[in-house]
Design an enzyme around this catalytic site. Structure first.
Site, PDB file in Angstrom:
ATOM      1  N   ASP A 233       0.849  -1.191   0.000  1.00 50.53           N
ATOM      2  CA  ASP A 233       0.000   0.000   0.000  1.00 50.53           C
ATOM      3  C   ASP A 233       0.886   1.243   0.000  1.00 50.53           C
ATOM      4  OD1 ASP A 233       0.883   0.301   2.589  1.00 50.53           O
ATOM      5  OD2 ASP A 233      -0.977  -0.372   3.495  1.00 50.53           O
TER       6      ASP A 233
ATOM      7  N   GLY B 211       0.892   4.039   1.910  1.00 54.93           N
ATOM      8  CA  GLY B 211       1.132   4.809   3.127  1.00 54.93           C
ATOM      9  C   GLY B 211       0.038   5.819   3.406  1.00 54.93           C
TER      10      GLY B 211
ATOM     11  N   PHE C 105      -3.205   5.466   4.016  1.00 52.13           N
ATOM     12  CA  PHE C 105      -4.103   5.165   5.133  1.00 52.13           C
ATOM     13  C   PHE C 105      -3.411   5.378   6.468  1.00 52.13           C
ATOM     14  CE2 PHE C 105      -6.033   2.401   8.313  1.00 52.13           C
ATOM     15  CZ  PHE C 105      -7.349   2.830   8.237  1.00 52.13           C
TER      16      PHE C 105
ATOM     17  N   ASP D 119      -8.199  -7.129   1.312  1.00 52.53           N
ATOM     18  CA  ASP D 119      -7.211  -7.298   2.374  1.00 52.53           C
ATOM     19  C   ASP D 119      -7.812  -6.773   3.657  1.00 52.53           C
ATOM     20  OD1 ASP D 119      -5.443  -4.731   3.574  1.00 52.53           O
ATOM     21  OD2 ASP D 119      -6.678  -4.279   1.830  1.00 52.53           O
TER      22      ASP D 119
ATOM     23  N   CYS E  83     -11.684 -29.062   9.292  1.00 52.60           N
ATOM     24  CA  CYS E  83     -10.772 -28.010   8.825  1.00 52.60           C
ATOM     25  C   CYS E  83      -9.374 -28.605   8.662  1.00 52.60           C
ATOM     26  CB  CYS E  83     -10.746 -26.854   9.822  1.00 52.60           C
ATOM     27  SG  CYS E  83      -9.520 -25.566   9.442  1.00 52.60           S
TER      28      CYS E  83
ATOM     29  N   CYS F 259      -6.478 -26.836   8.558  1.00 49.79           N
ATOM     30  CA  CYS F 259      -5.399 -25.944   8.980  1.00 49.79           C
ATOM     31  C   CYS F 259      -4.480 -26.647   9.984  1.00 49.79           C
ATOM     32  CB  CYS F 259      -5.963 -24.658   9.586  1.00 49.79           C
ATOM     33  SG  CYS F 259      -6.450 -24.785  11.325  1.00 49.79           S
TER      34      CYS F 259
ATOM     35  N   CYS G  99      -6.152 -27.139  13.510  1.00 52.07           N
ATOM     36  CA  CYS G  99      -7.248 -28.109  13.600  1.00 52.07           C
ATOM     37  C   CYS G  99      -6.780 -29.539  13.337  1.00 52.07           C
ATOM     38  CB  CYS G  99      -8.358 -27.739  12.619  1.00 52.07           C
ATOM     39  SG  CYS G  99      -9.315 -26.271  13.109  1.00 52.07           S
TER      40      CYS G  99
ATOM     41  N   HIS H 298      -5.175 -20.592  11.815  1.00 54.13           N
ATOM     42  CA  HIS H 298      -6.538 -21.062  11.521  1.00 54.13           C
ATOM     43  C   HIS H 298      -7.334 -20.008  10.761  1.00 54.13           C
ATOM     44  CE1 HIS H 298     -10.531 -22.796  11.902  1.00 54.13           C
ATOM     45  NE2 HIS H 298     -10.921 -21.576  12.253  1.00 54.13           N
TER      46      HIS H 298
END
Length: 376
Positions: A89, A91, A93, A271, A309, A311, A314, A340
């Site tokens: 990005d 800068g 924000f 994002d 799941c 991940c 999990c 997760h």
């Protein structure tokens, strides 16, 4: 660079190609603000978590370790050991968030570092130079983000200035990409739509920004105080004026439900710090809604966070164990929780793409839009 493969109503299934690979869209960009996901998650972990594209922050990396340092180390990809695409990005924000410590002029913004208070100037040319040093695949144009609501007159002046800044970004970006020592000569540039919550300003900003031929367009200045329905309205009003052959990126958004709804309206990129930030406080996302793993009811719960799941958390650990780790303030708690939530978000995008491929995204939206926003 970007191709819409399939469309259902306004929802788009696409493919985005850049210097470090191909991205299937819609996509969620995993946020590694300072070159790492908060919660002790590395670039190697991101590969396991099905991340397609990582996002880092121009402002923070400019302050630490310094963009010149990153360039000397071979660019952000090499420093992080991440071989996939990166978006940085601009800068803008972060400067918005320092509202009490900044001064905005036509040239750019002077602000105080949140680390040591030193005065820093950043304008379109400086933002482009920093992002060129970082060597990201996509650089975002320097813009001003205003709070919602804000007076119409100020928002008008601000989004007109953002369009002028975009033209300067385009010129600087083209010049930097042509330098012999450019870290990533294939770096792309996305413009940013602004205009607060005013329909006419949003439309004007998109039409004018599109005249500066960019590789994609962000929709900025949303999820900064306005109601969710206002955000959806702005997307409904603005996106019909966005170029059809360029990706649309809804910046800083959002919840799983926000993503489902925004895809329906034609957004391709997302994002948000939410999955990692919430995870670090024990809020975990599932296909039935979110849960707080710190609750007493999980003290003896031997099930994984979400049965089925895939991940890392999990696959191996129980809710009871994760709750214990949070209560004991073990760092592993944050790491497993963040992994997760990122897995969940990346899997959500996978399922969205599958629904679009199958031509049944409307059904997917009806099933999950509200459900994903519930609390268990």
């Amino acid at each position: 660079m970007f191709k819409v493969i399939k469309q259902e109503d306004r929802a788009r299934r696409g493919r985005f190609t850049c210097a470090h690979g191909e991205v299937q869209t819609p996509v969620f960009m995993n946020v590694g603000t300072q070159g790492a996901i908060k919660g002790a998650v590395s670039a190697h972990d991101l590969k396991e978590l099905k991340c397609q594209i990582e996002l880092s922050n121009t402002y923070h990396l400019h302050l630490r370790p310094g963009d010149e340092v990153v360039k000397a180390l071979g660019g952000l990809h090499k420093m992080m050991d991440w071989s996939g695409p990166i978006l940085t990005d601009s800068g803008g924000f972060q400067v918005f968030s320092l509202s009490g410590l900044r001064k905005i002029t036509e040239e750019g913004v002077t602000f105080a570092s949140h680390i040591d208070g030193r005065r820093i100037f950043m304008g379109p040319e400086e933002s482009m130079a920093i992002q060129s040093n970082l060597g990201s695949d996509v650089a975002m144009a320097f813009d001003e983000c205003v709070e919602n609501p804000a007076p119409y007159g100020y928002v008008k002046q601000s989004c007109e200035r953002t369009v002028r800044w975009l033209r300067r970004c385009r010129e600087a970006h083209d010049r930097l990409n042509a330098l012999p020592d450019c870290v990533n000569p294939g770096q792309l540039l996305f413009g940013i739509n602004q205009g607060g919550t005013y329909d006419d300003l949003r439309i004007w900003s998109m039409v004018e920004s599109a005249k500066t031929d960019c590789d994609g367009y962000g929709i900025g200045g949303l999820a900064v105080g306005e109601a969710t329905e206002v955000m959806y309205h702005i997307l409904d009003v603005t996106l019909p004026y966005a170029p059809e052959d360029k990706p649309r990126y809804l910046m800083g958004v959002g919840t799983p439900s926000n993503i489902v709804e925004a895809v329906w309206r034609g957004v391709d990129f997302f994002d948000c710090v939410m999955p990692a930030r919430n995870a670090r406080h024990g809020k975990l996302f599932t296909w039935s809604g979110s849960l707080n793993i710190k609750n007493e009811k999980y003290k003896l719960d031997e099930r994984p966070i979400e049965p089925g799941c895939g991940c890392p958390a999990c696959r191996s650990f129980s809710r009871a164990y994760l709750r214990h780790l949070f209560k004991a303030e073990e760092m592993l708690a944050m790491r497993l929780a963040v992994m997760h939530n990122l897995w969940f978000y990346n899997t959500l995008m996978e399922r969205i793409r599958e629904a679009l491929d199958a031509g049944c995204y409307g059904d997917f939206r009806r099933e999950y839009s509200e459900k994903l926003g519930e609390r268990i």
